[in-house]
Write a protein that holds these residues in place. Sequence first.
Motif, PDB file in Angstrom:
ATOM      1  N   TYR A  64      -8.782  -5.268   4.694  1.00 34.89           N
ATOM      2  CA  TYR A  64      -9.023  -5.543   3.311  1.00 34.89           C
ATOM      3  C   TYR A  64      -9.566  -4.504   2.190  1.00 34.89           C
ATOM      4  O   TYR A  64      -9.994  -4.589   1.161  1.00 34.89           O
ATOM      5  CB  TYR A  64     -10.162  -6.778   3.035  1.00 34.89           C
ATOM      6  N   THR A  65      -9.063  -3.302   2.479  1.00 38.97           N
ATOM      7  CA  THR A  65      -9.516  -2.119   1.769  1.00 38.97           C
ATOM      8  C   THR A  65      -8.153  -1.301   1.311  1.00 38.97           C
ATOM      9  O   THR A  65      -8.021  -0.242   2.076  1.00 38.97           O
ATOM     10  CB  THR A  65     -10.438  -1.229   2.594  1.00 38.97           C
ATOM     11  N   PRO A  66      -7.458  -2.024   0.481  1.00 41.75           N
ATOM     12  CA  PRO A  66      -6.347  -1.161  -0.001  1.00 41.75           C
ATOM     13  C   PRO A  66      -6.693   0.141  -0.863  1.00 41.75           C
ATOM     14  O   PRO A  66      -7.576   0.214  -1.264  1.00 41.75           O
ATOM     15  CB  PRO A  66      -5.450  -1.884  -0.874  1.00 41.75           C
ATOM     16  N   GLU A  67      -5.932   1.215  -0.580  1.00 42.78           N
ATOM     17  CA  GLU A  67      -6.279   2.505  -1.000  1.00 42.78           C
ATOM     18  C   GLU A  67      -6.455   2.375  -2.535  1.00 42.78           C
ATOM     19  O   GLU A  67      -7.599   3.157  -3.126  1.00 42.78           O
ATOM     20  CB  GLU A  67      -5.253   3.533  -0.802  1.00 42.78           C
ATOM     21  N   ALA A  68      -5.897   1.613  -3.414  1.00 40.97           N
ATOM     22  CA  ALA A  68      -5.816   1.341  -5.006  1.00 40.97           C
ATOM     23  C   ALA A  68      -7.477   0.967  -5.342  1.00 40.97           C
ATOM     24  O   ALA A  68      -7.907   1.459  -6.541  1.00 40.97           O
ATOM     25  CB  ALA A  68      -5.006   0.481  -5.356  1.00 40.97           C
ATOM     26  N   ILE A  69      -8.119   0.387  -4.512  1.00 41.69           N
ATOM     27  CA  ILE A  69      -9.515   0.000  -4.711  1.00 41.69           C
ATOM     28  C   ILE A  69     -10.347   1.665  -4.992  1.00 41.69           C
ATOM     29  O   ILE A  69     -11.097   1.649  -5.610  1.00 41.69           O
ATOM     30  CB  ILE A  69     -10.436  -0.729  -3.450  1.00 41.69           C
ATOM     31  N   GLY A  70     -10.003   2.438  -4.004  1.00 41.37           N
ATOM     32  CA  GLY A  70     -10.628   3.760  -4.222  1.00 41.37           C
ATOM     33  C   GLY A  70     -10.247   4.396  -5.266  1.00 41.37           C
ATOM     34  O   GLY A  70     -10.926   5.253  -5.767  1.00 41.37           O
ATOM     35  N   ASP A  71      -9.044   4.245  -5.910  1.00 43.87           N
ATOM     36  CA  ASP A  71      -8.784   4.818  -7.147  1.00 43.87           C
ATOM     37  C   ASP A  71      -9.687   4.473  -8.079  1.00 43.87           C
ATOM     38  O   ASP A  71      -9.391   5.265  -9.353  1.00 43.87           O
ATOM     39  CB  ASP A  71      -7.212   4.663  -7.321  1.00 43.87           C
ATOM     40  N   TYR A  72      -9.995   3.143  -8.060  1.00 46.79           N
ATOM     41  CA  TYR A  72     -10.827   2.798  -9.391  1.00 46.79           C
ATOM     42  C   TYR A  72     -12.261   2.296  -9.421  1.00 46.79           C
ATOM     43  O   TYR A  72     -12.936   2.883 -10.102  1.00 46.79           O
ATOM     44  CB  TYR A  72      -9.942   1.562  -9.904  1.00 46.79           C
ATOM     45  N   VAL A  73     -12.361   1.404  -8.633  1.00 43.93           N
ATOM     46  CA  VAL A  73     -13.683   0.742  -8.615  1.00 43.93           C
ATOM     47  C   VAL A  73     -14.552   0.860  -7.263  1.00 43.93           C
ATOM     48  O   VAL A  73     -15.650   0.117  -7.395  1.00 43.93           O
ATOM     49  CB  VAL A  73     -13.560  -0.706  -9.178  1.00 43.93           C
ATOM     50  N   GLY A  74     -14.008   1.555  -6.239  1.00 46.64           N
ATOM     51  CA  GLY A  74     -14.840   1.399  -4.992  1.00 46.64           C
ATOM     52  C   GLY A  74     -16.163   2.285  -5.371  1.00 46.64           C
ATOM     53  O   GLY A  74     -17.177   1.934  -4.644  1.00 46.64           O
ATOM     54  N   GLY A  75     -15.926   3.355  -5.986  1.00 45.05           N
ATOM     55  CA  GLY A  75     -17.177   4.043  -6.295  1.00 45.05           C
ATOM     56  C   GLY A  75     -17.065   5.661  -5.921  1.00 45.05           C
ATOM     57  O   GLY A  75     -17.780   6.469  -6.582  1.00 45.05           O
ATOM     58  N   SER A  76     -16.473   5.666  -4.756  1.00 42.53           N
ATOM     59  CA  SER A  76     -16.154   7.029  -4.192  1.00 42.53           C
ATOM     60  C   SER A  76     -15.168   7.633  -5.191  1.00 42.53           C
ATOM     61  O   SER A  76     -14.570   7.028  -5.976  1.00 42.53           O
ATOM     62  CB  SER A  76     -15.684   7.006  -2.714  1.00 42.53           C
ATOM     63  N   PHE A  92     -10.166   4.492   4.290  1.00 40.56           N
ATOM     64  CA  PHE A  92     -10.298   3.038   3.982  1.00 40.56           C
ATOM     65  C   PHE A  92     -10.422   2.218   5.193  1.00 40.56           C
ATOM     66  O   PHE A  92      -9.215   2.319   6.022  1.00 40.56           O
ATOM     67  CB  PHE A  92      -9.033   2.731   2.815  1.00 40.56           C
ATOM     68  N   ASP A 120       0.772  -1.073   0.010  1.00 41.05           N
ATOM     69  CA  ASP A 120      -0.078  -0.082   0.105  1.00 41.05           C
ATOM     70  C   ASP A 120       0.801   1.325   0.135  1.00 41.05           C
ATOM     71  O   ASP A 120       0.540   2.285  -0.744  1.00 41.05           O
ATOM     72  CB  ASP A 120      -0.842   0.034   1.188  1.00 41.05           C
TER      73      ASP A 120
END
Lengths: 430, 430
Positions: B354-366, B350, B255
Amino acid sequence: MAIRISTRQPDFEARFAALLATKREVSEEVDAAVAEIIADVRARGDAALIDLSARFDRVDLAHLGIAVTQAEIDAAEAAVDGPTRAALEFARDRIEAYHRRQKPADERYVDSLGVELGHRWTAIEAVGLYVPGGTASYPSSVLMNAVPAKVAGVPRVVMVVPAPNGEINPLVLVAARLAGVDEIYRVGGAQAIAALAYGTETIRPVAKIVGPGNAYVACAKRRVFGTVGIDMVAGPSEVLVVADGDNDPAWVAADLLAQAEHDAAAQSILITDDVVFATSVEREVARQLETLPRADVAGASWRDYGATIVVRNLGEAPALINRIAPEHLELAVDQPDELLVLVRNAGAVFLGRYTPEAIGDYVGGSNHVLPTARSARFSSGLTVLEFVKRTSILRCDVDSLRALGGAAMALARAEGLEAHGRSVGIRLNL
Amino acid sequence: MAIRISTRQPDFEARFAALLATKREVSEEVDAAVAEIIADVRARGDAALIDLSARFDRVDLAHLGIAVTQAEIDAAEAAVDGPTRAALEFARDRIEAYHRRQKPADERYVDSLGVELGHRWTAIEAVGLYVPGGTASYPSSVLMNAVPAKVAGVPRVVMVVPAPNGEINPLVLVAARLAGVDEIYRVGGAQAIAALAYGTETIRPVAKIVGPGNAYVACAKRRVFGTVGIDMVAGPSEVLVVADGDNDPAWVAADLLAQAEHDAAAQSILITDDVVFATSVEREVARQLETLPRADVAGASWRDYGATIVVRNLGEAPALINRIAPEHLELAVDQPDELLVLVRNAGAVFLGRYTPEAIGDYVGGSNHVLPTARSARFSSGLTVLEFVKRTSILRCDVDSLRALGGAAMALARAEGLEAHGRSVGIRLNL
């Protein structure tokens, strides 16, 4: 004498475009002076505030103190008459009631893939409020800025106000107390902005600075932006009155002059479908100016920037309104909502014949800090949102991360950001 | 090698303050060049865009055309593989679903005095989106900016993107189409900002400009502010990971490196209560760097700006978090909500392991457009609110005007604004 144009003129578009393009502000070259003042306050703190206040405000803060004391506010309260104090309280209560409805809500929810999403709003920890000195030192502006900050939950609201020759308008101090301002300092100009942004021995720094000011204050706010947040930089005030021929010309003239008396650079525009009414209003403006205390200011504003636009019918008004994007818009017609739905760009709208704009300046409850200079095309008046900020929230467990992970890794790799992909993959043994 | 500090150190406060004060951006002196470019575009329009693009981007727009055609976007779509396109659509749909919930509601109500109050939200009529060229040309950023604008109801979203040597990342064009962007022009730099603000023969002006860019773009945005709205000026990205010793050091290291690979000026900070874990993470960072494609960038970021803060216990974390005010905050603990309630200043949080920041960069929705450089103390990430503006509404009839009028007149006169008072009094025969 204000200009008059008409949509029947063949060159109307050129005339209207020229009206839109009119610059009403002389931009003073103050950047170098402001940079020096800020550097001085950062280097010397209170000592710089004392020296600069002696120079610019002719006040000895070493003797008077930088902080305004509770005893001084008590004295100010004693100096304010009962009806004025009651009016301030009435205004405070109405502003508070209106702004309470603006508090945004937090949210948390789990979507169909099991991802938890949401956001939280938190108040800014400390806000600085600049209040001008002299004739522009308005208690109503103190209420309009400080009450929403307090409604937002800002724990520390700090007011700065210059004290030229040692004097502060007592109404400003009373308004500050009524609004719940926590600290008051008698400094103004770029030095006050620097103190709020960087702190001194006496003044702890804040996270955001709001409130109107002169060219030095505006320039200083732009310079400290980034270190702290700032609100919009307000220009001269303006009103657009849309009125049919059924209005009393004297009422409409009074509204145009109320705007014009603010500032020689203020602008009052009338749109009407009745050319006879337009002439009556122009005559009434001239007549009322004769007995107006601030006739010099209001007269200059009307002469230099006032305008009457005669339209074939009021159906032509919305397109013109939206291009003007006025700070204040009065719709003085019988069915104002029919026009309102077509209005996209306006800071505040005053509906019908019995809603003079001045009601919104004081006791309507809505905010009088509104976008000027056509910026209603892209910005809004002051609300509680100015004093809060939003944190977004995301939560995956192993299953929902697996549901999202493939797409995230595909996009990370498409963007050449391998470590992004790895931070997902490592948790999923991919 | 990143620094390590500990709250047990007697000089911790000085070390932490130094970390907070670290400047990560070299401010280039580009103001004079930008002023000249803007003046050129205002004077010569398209011809200036063609000349400047030839000079800065080595592209012949007289031949290629300033506007990107539908045929070119079709060709870009054909060049993108299926899984990547599907990932972009997945991201688009999730971003849209999250942002739909942000649409603010209009309101009208009548208060106890009979005054009608309320507000209306309207979308900005035209928004410009700047997309950088070269390696920072991210399709995810196109989605993050354009989707909220479209959700807000902006009828005209205009994208500008430089085409160095004639090339534009096809993924950027596909993302633009998926997001509903209405027009695309292959211009970049200060000249693109000037074109959006003032218009040229080909590009009609917009009312607001958003999106990241280099020093020239940032400077140009500041210069055109007022003529148009702008979003915040984003600095280098940053992450703060709060992790206890129960985490896998490799996950946390991944991360930290995901943030570091963005930019040599990015910053990754770890707060942990476990000194052994801290050492393990530092070792893992070094190990993972060995195989990272962007190891030069990520290594420089970690070496120059990375930091580990060892705390006595995680109860010390919230105060440090709030002073750092990170753009991204990971709370990699079992009960992240217990820390979350104490977090005031963070762009996005985050939660859990199990919530790496990269999820928010792309597909988290936020949204991944978030406040950097400690500005989460006073500002928020991108939302639908960035693309709408608010008009306040006030309506009195004769009775409610009478209920408010006395207080309004008292305050107007206390402020020396007689015409304000008259505009109320004349309607009430006062």
